[in-house]
Structure formats: structure tokens, C-alpha cells
Scaffold this active site. Structure first.
Site, PDB file in Angstrom:
ATOM      1  N   ARG A  34      28.368  16.170  78.896  1.00 20.69           N
ATOM      2  CA  ARG A  34      28.562  17.011  77.739  1.00 20.69           C
ATOM      3  C   ARG A  34      29.835  17.842  77.943  1.00 20.69           C
ATOM      4  NH1 ARG A  34      25.635  14.486  75.133  1.00 20.69           N
ATOM      5  NH2 ARG A  34      23.882  15.046  73.787  1.00 20.69           N
ATOM      6  N   GLU A  90      33.930  19.587  70.813  1.00 19.80           N
ATOM      7  CA  GLU A  90      34.239  18.331  70.106  1.00 19.80           C
ATOM      8  C   GLU A  90      33.678  18.375  68.676  1.00 19.80           C
ATOM      9  OE1 GLU A  90      31.055  15.024  71.310  1.00 19.80           O
ATOM     10  OE2 GLU A  90      32.102  15.822  73.048  1.00 19.80           O
ATOM     11  N   HIS A 126      33.282  10.074  72.762  1.00 21.88           N
ATOM     12  CA  HIS A 126      31.822  10.210  72.885  1.00 21.88           C
ATOM     13  C   HIS A 126      31.114   8.923  72.460  1.00 21.88           C
ATOM     14  CE1 HIS A 126      28.375  13.376  72.765  1.00 21.88           C
ATOM     15  NE2 HIS A 126      27.954  12.228  73.230  1.00 21.88           N
TER      16      HIS A 126
HETATM   17  C1  8YV Z   1      25.066  10.630  71.321  1.00 20.84           C
HETATM   18  C2  8YV Z   1      24.594  11.243  73.551  1.00 20.84           C
HETATM   19  O1  8YV Z   1      23.768  11.024  71.023  1.00 20.84           O
HETATM   20  O2  8YV Z   1      22.400  10.392  73.757  1.00 20.84           O
HETATM   21  C3  8YV Z   1      23.161  11.369  73.939  1.00 20.84           C
HETATM   22  O3  8YV Z   1      22.828  12.466  74.450  1.00 20.84           O
HETATM   23  O4  8YV Z   1      25.387  12.069  73.872  1.00 20.84           O
HETATM   24  C4  8YV Z   1      25.069  10.131  72.718  1.00 20.84           C
HETATM   25  O5  8YV Z   1      24.328   8.950  72.886  1.00 20.84           O
HETATM   26  C5  8YV Z   1      25.582   9.610  70.371  1.00 20.84           C
HETATM   27  O6  8YV Z   1      26.787  10.105  69.946  1.00 20.84           O
HETATM   28  C6  8YV Z   1      24.653   9.337  69.187  1.00 20.84           C
HETATM   29  O7  8YV Z   1      24.785  10.357  68.245  1.00 20.84           O
END
Ligand code: 8YV
Length: 326
Positions: A238, A267, A285
Site C-alpha cells: 500500500r 494514489e 496498482h
Molecule cells: C485492489 C488490492 O483491490 O486486493 C487488494 O488489496 O490492492 C488490489 O487487488 C485492486 O485494485 C482491485 O480494486
């Protein structure tokens, strides 16, 4: 009467079909990101929400959604959801663990290789028309095989990355809130280190921990100074876990060899200094973004939402102590 559900971002047709079999569905298939105000207004008359990890679900929003019984995250990370505020209001919160482990681990290792061998820098060099032909000392990088990999966050994804590292004959050290049991350490061929000792020892440091106030700026100027001069930092966890200002400064002066980032503070905005640097691999991401995995994530979130609204207790419940709204 069917429960009413909002899907806050575009999902796959099969996910919509799954939801529509049991719910009245309003879905943002135009995929235009809602503001906080728009999201609150859309959720004011809904019983359930399927949301992205970019949607902030906090107390202020929840107070405007008196019917909401479940918030179902499409993602394993859930720092976008104030789970305590959900519990206090009888709202169930769910995520999608497990289904994205191997895709994220694959992508993470791809970033390790790309950063060690300067792959994106080399491609940009070629695309810019600067290539004058191969020569001995062109784009010299670091070997992945035999290097020491330091994994900060040895959960499902961290252990999947360790499995991949073994295939490259890497030495593996890790840091985790809780040390793995002996069998898991043996299986992952990994050795526990304190955070500081890991930073001093690793050739490649990979961050795979959740974001929280406790992990905010876990890697800052001090930690970057501990790293080996030729080391590489990879963040697929993150934004906010790394102090991006400090990282830009360290990369600019060559304090570390390079970095590879899939996540950023604030972001989709990110530190403009990264764009001036050749020794950083950047991606938007997408670590979990294989088609099968994103479908599995969306469908898991839909199943969690449906179960919460029709059976009362969904899988992947983040707040099992919640006394759900009737
Ligand atoms: C995002 C992610 O969710 O699963 C997570 O925690 O950071 C990613 O897989 C992805 O951008 C789907 O919105």
C-alpha cells in the site's frame, strides 16, 4: 422483497448476473469514480455495497446509510474501510483473501526481476531511439539468482513470493509481526530477522504488509539509510507504508540501487519525482490484475454481499463480533 445493492465500480457481467439473481442492483458500469458525496448519496437507500479498495467507507458515510447491512470490498486489503465504525453501526464488512495470492506473488516477482535487471529503463532507452547497438557494459544490473530477498510481511502472499524465490536460488529472510512456526520457516526456507537487520542484509526488500497507522511510513529516511547501497526496494502493498518523499531523495542520490512500485501515497496521484528517475519501475496498482483473478475477486465480493443479505453471516467477515442490522 429483494435487497438493494450498489456496485460502486465496473465489474464483470457474470458478477452482475450473480447479484441480480438475488438483489436489485445498481452498478457503476460506466466506471466513473464516485466522490465521497456521490457514494454516500448512492448508498443512502441501499442494503448492501460492493466497493473497490479506492472507496473510503468511514463513519461519516455510514451515518448517511441507515439501511446498509454489508460493505463488501473487492480486494484483500481493507484499510479503506473503517471496520470499527461498521461494527458500531451493525454493518458487516468483508474482503477477498486468498483468491489473489498467486497473481500478486507472480507480479511481485516480476517487479523484482524488472528492477534488478533494469528492464523498463532498457525498454525506454530503446523506445526513445537512443540505442546504438549492444556493448559489454550496457544496462548492467544485479543478478536475481543467489541474491538475498528480504520479505516484510510473511502472510499468504509473502510465503508465495518466497516459493518463487526458491526457484531462483535466493536466500530468504523475513520480518513479520508474528514469527512463523518452525515448520513454515522450514517449508519457506526462510530465516526470521528484525526489521532493521533485514534491511541491512537484503539485496532486495519486498513490502507485503497491510496499511495501518502502525505501518504508516514504516520505510522512511532512517530505514532507507540502513539498506545496502546496491539494494532494491519493492512496494506492492500500500502507498503510505513508504515515505515516498524520502524514497525519491534516496533514489536521486543513488543511496540505494533502485525501486519498483505498484502503489503510492495519495494514489492515483503520486510523487512527481519518480517520473524524473530511471532507477524506478512504476506500475498503476495492478498486482492482482490477471483476468481470472479479478473475476474471482469480484465474484467473491458478490458472494459475500449476497450471503450477508440472505443468510446473515458471510464468508470473509472482517468483524464477526458485529450485531448485524435487522
Ligand atoms: C485492489 C488490492 O483491490 O486486493 C487488494 O488489496 O490492492 C488490489 O487487488 C485492486 O485494485 C482491485 O480494486
Amino acid at each position: 422483497m429483494k435487497p438493494h445493492v450498489l456496485v460502486s465500480r465496473e465489474v464483470f457481467d457474470e458478477t452482475i448476473a450473480m447479484l441480480e439473481a438475488r438483489c436489485e442492483v445498481e452498478s457503476n458500469q460506466a466506471d466513473v469514480r464516485y466522490s465521497s458525496e456521490e457514494l454516500a448519496a448512492k448508498l443512502a437507500d441501499k442494503d448492501g455495497a460492493v466497493v473497490s479498495t479506492a472507496d473510503r467507507i468511514d463513519a461519516a458515510l455510514l451515518d448517511r446509510c441507515p439501511r446498509l447491512k454489508v460493505v463488501s470490498n473487492v480486494g484483500v486489503g481493507y484499510n479503506n474501510i473503517d471496520v470499527v465504525a461498521c461494527t458500531a453501526r451493525g454493518v458487516m464488512a468483508t474482503n477477498t483473501p486468498g483468491v489473489l495470492t498467486d497473481s500478486v506473488a507472480d507480479y511481485t516477482f516480476g517487479l523484482v526481476i524488472a528492477a534488478c535487471r533494469r528492464m523498463t529503463e532498457a525498454e525506454n532507452h530503446l523506445r526513445s531511439g537512443q540505442w546504438g547497438g549492444t556493448f559489454l557494459k550496457q544496462m548492467l544490473g544485479m543478478d536475481v539468482h543467489g541474491a538475498t530477498l528480504g520479505i516484510i510481511g510473511m502472510g499468504r502472499i509473502g510465503q508465495a513470493v518466497a516459493r518463487r524465490a526458491r526457484g531462483f536460488d535466493m536466500r530468504i529472510v523475513y520480518h513479520n509481526r508474528a514469527r512463523l512456526d518452525a515448520a513454515s520457516e522450514h517449508e519457506s526456507r526462510s530465516a526470521y530477522r528484525s526489521k532493521d537487520d533485514l534491511l541491512k542484509e537484503a539485496d532486495v526488500v519486498v513490502l507485503l504488509i497491510p496499511y495501518s497507522p502502525e505501518t504508516h511510513h514504516l520505510i522512511g529516511a532512517r530505514e532507507l539509510e540502513l539498506m545496502k547501497p546496491g539494494a532494491i526496494l519493492v512496494n506492492v502493498a500500500r502507498g503510505g507504508i513508504v515515505d515516498d518523499e524520502a524514497l525519491v531523495a534516496a533514489l536521486r542520490r543513488g543511496r540505494i540501487r533502485g525501486a519498483a512500485l505498484d502503489v503510492y501515497e495519495n494514489e492515483p496521484r503520486f510523487h512527481p519525482g519518480f517520473l524524473e528517475l530511471k532507477n524506478v519501475v512504476l506500475s498503476p496498482h495492478i498486482a492482482s490484475a490477471s483476468e481470472p483473478t479479478r473475476k474471482a475477486m469480484a465474484n467473491t465480493a458478490a458472494r459475500n454481499c449476497i450471503a450477508a443479505l440472505t443468510e446473515g453471516r458471510p464468508p470473509n467477515l472482517l468483524n464477526p463480533e458485529v450485531r448485524a442490522r435487522a
